[in-house]
Write a protein that holds these residues in place. Structure first.
Motif, mmCIF file in Angstrom:
data_model
loop_
_atom_site.group_PDB
_atom_site.id
_atom_site.type_symbol
_atom_site.label_atom_id
_atom_site.label_comp_id
_atom_site.label_asym_id
_atom_site.label_seq_id
_atom_site.Cartn_x
_atom_site.Cartn_y
_atom_site.Cartn_z
ATOM 1 N N SER A 82 -8.726 5.311 18.437
ATOM 2 C CA SER A 82 -9.147 4.741 17.148
ATOM 3 C C SER A 82 -10.583 4.210 17.095
ATOM 4 O O SER A 82 -11.212 4.297 16.034
ATOM 5 C CB SER A 82 -8.175 3.637 16.720
ATOM 6 O OG SER A 82 -8.249 2.537 17.599
ATOM 7 N N TYR B 189 -5.814 1.194 8.540
ATOM 8 C CA TYR B 189 -5.372 1.832 9.780
ATOM 9 C C TYR B 189 -5.273 0.824 10.925
ATOM 10 O O TYR B 189 -4.272 0.806 11.655
ATOM 11 C CB TYR B 189 -6.329 2.962 10.162
ATOM 12 C CG TYR B 189 -5.881 3.700 11.403
ATOM 13 C CD1 TYR B 189 -4.993 4.764 11.307
ATOM 14 C CD2 TYR B 189 -6.318 3.326 12.673
ATOM 15 C CE1 TYR B 189 -4.549 5.440 12.439
ATOM 16 C CE2 TYR B 189 -5.884 3.981 13.803
ATOM 17 C CZ TYR B 189 -5.003 5.035 13.680
ATOM 18 O OH TYR B 189 -4.560 5.676 14.814
ATOM 19 N N THR C 261 -5.980 12.025 16.883
ATOM 20 C CA THR C 261 -5.097 10.964 16.390
ATOM 21 C C THR C 261 -3.954 11.537 15.566
ATOM 22 O O THR C 261 -2.790 11.146 15.716
ATOM 23 C CB THR C 261 -5.900 9.955 15.550
ATOM 24 O OG1 THR C 261 -6.852 9.295 16.377
ATOM 25 C CG2 THR C 261 -4.981 8.912 14.908
#
Length: 456
Positions: free
Chosen positions: A284, A377, A439
């Motif tokens: 991330s 997120y 991801t």
């Protein structure tokens, strides 16, 4: 006569405390906890946002610094977080969530004060490293704390709405520096005042945590039954917040063997879940930290003056606030993984638009939407991770994964600053896009989240 199943009284009390906390409505004490946690998170995001401010300040005249020094300055806070997050998570699981939160806020206050007063890039880099030791631990520990406290059916919504206040941190930092840069009160540069005011806010936040109880779940998990009972009663005595639903439905009673079996079912896969969570945290930062961190440098490289770059950067940081508040109303209705995948796709689209757009309005809109996707997120990922682990290891497991996130955040500037200056924004974004594609693949295989379910 059939013998009753043998089970330690402490174990039964632990389930009793957990069940009572799960049945509670949202009370004034819950609200106070959410507000104080949000204030601390705002200070945490403000400090992190200063990386983008410093990238713009030290990329533009009259104080440009070599790429290597700038990369190390930007990476320092994340190098500190890489070391501090697992240590603080371990400490929070052994000494208490509240104790850890108070200590790290006081540490941030002291180091930010030093950052605002010392001179030289080397001294500032050291201060950013020391700040990172505490900044890296705050998000996973505070979400572990709120996960312990909040009713399960509204846990995601309440955490999102609470931490929406933290999104005021980045625009506050950016506009504060932009406003104070030409004024230089008391002869201090604008960015120094940002650190000094952040120090005062961190001190206030640390003191406010003294008004909150320790997590009753954590106290009972550590064998401190009397304190756990007192903490649970404090929430039970607190009045329900007006406009919030009443108590949760009472779970069906279960015997001791059923309780033990349920715990075993939850605890057994926890170790196997950690690699998936760790992988998502590792991927991330390339999109959620490194890319936004360098947007100021991208703008100055395109010819925007520092004042204009800070204005664009600041306006774009306002996007997440309203969006996150709106998203909080529906966040508990969707699979955590599906919501995170939608955010990753949005970051891909908006990041590409920012890199290949030239108009000021397009840049602001693209970056505002990108920042909105980031804010959703990161909170989703931290809540998702916290819900998967039991109380005894919730803070350390989440903080350990968060440390991997900070590792990527530290490596990001070291790799991307030279790439930005040598090859341009498109090459830099190619690395970010690759991390987002990976991801999406990992999310398709990761364990299902525990939205609207009780945590162990």
């Amino acid at each position: 006569m059939t013998a009753l199943p043998s089970h330690p009284p402490e174990r039964m009390l632990e389930h009793d405390i957990a069940a009572r906390m799960d049945r509670l409505p949202v009370t004034w004490l819950h609200g106070l906890a959410m507000l104080i946690c949000a204030l601390g998170m705002m200070l945490d995001t403000l400090e992190m946002a200063f990386g983008g401010v410093l990238a713009a300040v030290f990329s533009a005249p009259p104080t440009p610094v070599p790429a290597g020094e700038l990369a190390l300055l930007l990476a320092a806070v994340f190098l500190g977080a890489m070391l501090g997050a697992p240590l603080l998570g371990w400490w929070a699981d052994r000494k208490g969530r509240r104790t850890a939160l108070i200590s790290l806020m006081l540490w941030i206050a002291a180091v930010s004060l030093a950052a605002g007063m010392l001179h030289g890039v080397v001294a500032l880099t050291l201060c950013r490293f020391l700040s990172g030791l505490a900044l890296g631990g705050y998000p996973p520990i505070v979400i572990a704390y709120l996960t312990d406290l909040l009713p399960p059916r509204r846990r995601g919504t309440l955490i999102f709405s609470s931490l929406s206040l933290s999104l005021l941190g980045p625009p506050a930092a950016i506009f504060l520096v932009r406003w104070l840069t030409p004024l230089q009160p008391l002869g201090l540069e604008g960015w120094r005042w940002g650190f000094l005011l952040g120090s005062a806010g961190a001190l206030l936040s640390g003191l406010l945590f003294l008004a909150l109880p320790e997590s009753p779940r954590w106290l009972q998990a550590r064998g401190r039954g009397a304190q756990a009972e007192a903490g649970c009663q404090a929430f039970e005595r607190s009045r329900r917040l007006a406009g919030t639903p009443g108590p949760e439905a009472t779970p069906a009673p279960r015997d001791a063997n059923a309780l033990a079996s349920a715990d075993d079912d939850r605890a057994a896969p926890a170790g196997r879940r950690w690699p998936w969570v760790a992988g998502l945290f590792s991927l991330s930062p390339w999109a959620t930290v490194a890319f936004p961190l360098l947007t100021g440098a991208v703008l100055t490289q395109r010819g925007f003056k520092l004042d204009a770059a800070l204005l664009i950067f600041g306006l774009s940081s306002l996007g997440p606030l309203l969006g996150t508040l709106l998203a909080s109303t529906v966040m508990d209705r969707f699979d955590r993984r599906l919501a995170m995948a939608a955010c990753a796709l949005a970051m891909l689209a908006c990041g590409a638009a920012f890199v290949f757009s030239s108009g000021t309005t397009a840049l602001i809109v693209a970056m505002a939407l990108f920042n909105l996707a980031i804010s959703l997120y990161v909170t989703l990922l931290t809540v998702y991770g916290a819900e998967l682990f039991p109380t005894r290891s919730r803070a350390s497991a989440t903080a350990g994964a968060w440390a991997l996130n900070r590792t990527g955040a530290a490596l990001g500037p070291l790799l991307l600053v030279p790439m930005l200056r040598d090859a341009g924004p498109a090459a830099m974004f190619a690395v970010v896009a690759a991390s987002l594609v990976a991801t999406l693949l990992l999310l398709s295989l990761a364990p299902r989240g525990r939205e609207r379910q009780a945590v162990s």
